[in-house]
Design a protein around this motif. Structure first.
Motif: not given
Length: 451
Positions: A74-82
């Protein structure tokens, strides 16, 4: 949802606390002249500002049908770059040894399957002013060769280039004009699969009766071929590529043959130190990339495997190198005659016994299919830079498994060969001693070939 390929799914299925299934890399950088104390912080700020994450870096395992895992992405739309990009500092005095202690801990921990399967750690505080980047990717997401090539694409050959590139924002490279379409590739694959059985039988016959190849389960039992724990120890060092090439030319072999001979001599010294050197030669599994130039960062796993006789039963470094060269030539001759899908099938047969390690008592009772994995991965042939900071060391860090407590991976970096060693902390004591033995082994080869 996207289905996970069977090979990639196996890396997820076999993962446990004792067996993290990620490959990593440790890069050491020398800041450019005139860089101030804020240089590393500015790189970090620039990194976390990069939010345009490519699809491969948004993938995580999906759970379907009420709880079945490891079948799809599955693909996450909101990535937590931190979360994925972290900044660390070493304690004083900030030695390379302290960096490797930190790297060992980072390499021991599992990636969170509820998030995309990658991390990057920016590390400062080395007493010589350098900084480091440790990156890890789950092997189901991308294989080690692709990961190294992707990290290389994030760098620049121009020391004046101040643009920062990050692996998670790099677009996939498009195939060159004139290359086959996906449909054509599928048609060729289907045709090859139809002929897989007869071709594999012919190869087996060649291996057993004609080529006399090294086959699985011909390896002796060693201290490396045991059940392992989850803690890792990492070691890393660079050697001059010219030294290795001088031995290559004098002996009439390949650079990879000399690398394998360096490792063979070091393993012989190490095992002798522990009164654990077997009378019969160690066998190495040597991965080879089966990717075309257009598939360099396409994700997934396309790796073939050869088995090599390391000649550790002899104390003569020249004879050991000759044994290794002959073993690799025979294996490469057979592989060169196979279409890629058949080479993958034969490679799967070679490494399939590793899956049996999950059976209780198998590792302790059955002979090992091979003793160690030694990989030599292509790297940059010229100096590379990150915002003007020169890449001093590029150390690949791979996977240890039950029955395979030690892994050695090598990558060329401009004028150097950079060795990355990963071992089970419990089963491979004093891993750094192997670095001393690698230098001794190379010196032995230089003397033996008159370099």
């Amino acid at each position: 949802m996207e289905l996970i390929s069977p090979v990639d799914a196996m890396f997820l299925l076999f993962e446990s606390r004792e067996h993290p299934m990620h490959a990593g890399g440790l890069q050491l950088f020398e800041p450019p002249e005139g860089a101030d104390s804020e240089f590393v912080g500015e790189i970090y700020d620039d990194m976390i500002a990069r939010q345009d994450v490519q699809p491969a870096f948004r993938k995580r395992p999906a759970t379907i049908f009420g709880g079945i895992a490891n079948l799809g992405w599955t693909y996450d739309e909101d990535i937590d770059i931190d979360y994925h990009v972290r900044r660390s500092a070493l304690p004083a005095p900030g030695r390379v040894r302290d960096l490797l202690v930190l790297t060992s801990r980072l390499h021991s921990s599992l990636l969170d399957r509820h998030r995309p399967l990658w991390e990057l750690h920016l590390v400062e505080g080395l007493n010589d002013g350098r900084f480091a980047i440790y990156t890890k990717f789950h092997h189901a997401l991308i294989d080690g060769v692709s990961a190294l090539r992707l990290m290389q694409r994030a760098l620049s050959a121009d020391p004046r280039d101040r643009q920062l590139r990050t692996v998670w924002t790099l677009p996939r490279q498009e195939p060159r004009p004139g290359t086959s379409s996906r449909l054509q590739s599928l048609i060729r694959t289907a045709e090859t699969v139809a002929a897989l059985g007869p071709s594999t039988l012919r190869l087996t016959r060649a291996a057993l009766w004609e080529q006399q190849l090294t086959l699985p389960f011909a390896a002796p039992r060693t201290m490396f071929n045991v059940k392992i724990g989850g803690a890792r120890r990492c070691a890393a060092q660079s050697w001059s590529l010219d030294r290795v090439k001088n031995v290559k030319r004098a002996a009439g072999v390949t650079v990879n043959d000399v690398v394998l001979a360096m490792c063979a001599g070091a393993l012989r010294y190490y095992l002798a130190e522990h009164n654990a050197l077997p009378d019969t030669p160690l066998i190495a599994m040597v991965p080879v990339s089966l990717r075309s130039a257009d598939e360099s960062d396409s994700g997934g796993n396309r790796v073939g495997t050869l088995l090599c006789n390391l000649g550790t039963h002899t104390s003569d470094p020249a004879k050991r190198l000759e044994t290794i060269g002959a073993s690799m030539r025979r294996s490469k001759t057979v592989f060169a005659e196979l279409p890629r899908i058949q080479a993958l099938a034969v490679s799967a047969f070679t490494i399939a016994p590793l899956g049996l390690a999950a059976i209780p008592g198998f590792v302790s009772s059955a002979p090992p299919p091979f003793n160690i994995v030694i990989s030599n991965v292509p790297g940059p042939a010229e100096p590379m830079y990150c915002r003007g900071a020169r890449l001093d060391g590029n150390y690949p860090l791979s996977i240890a498994l039950d029955g395979q407590a030690l892994n050695i991976t090598v990558v060329n970096n401009a004028d150097n060969l950079d060795f990355g060693l990963v071992g089970c902390r419990r089963s491979v004591p004093h891993l750094q001693r192997l670095l001393v033995h690698l230098e001794t082994s190379l010196s032995d080869l230089e003397r033996a070939t008159g370099v």
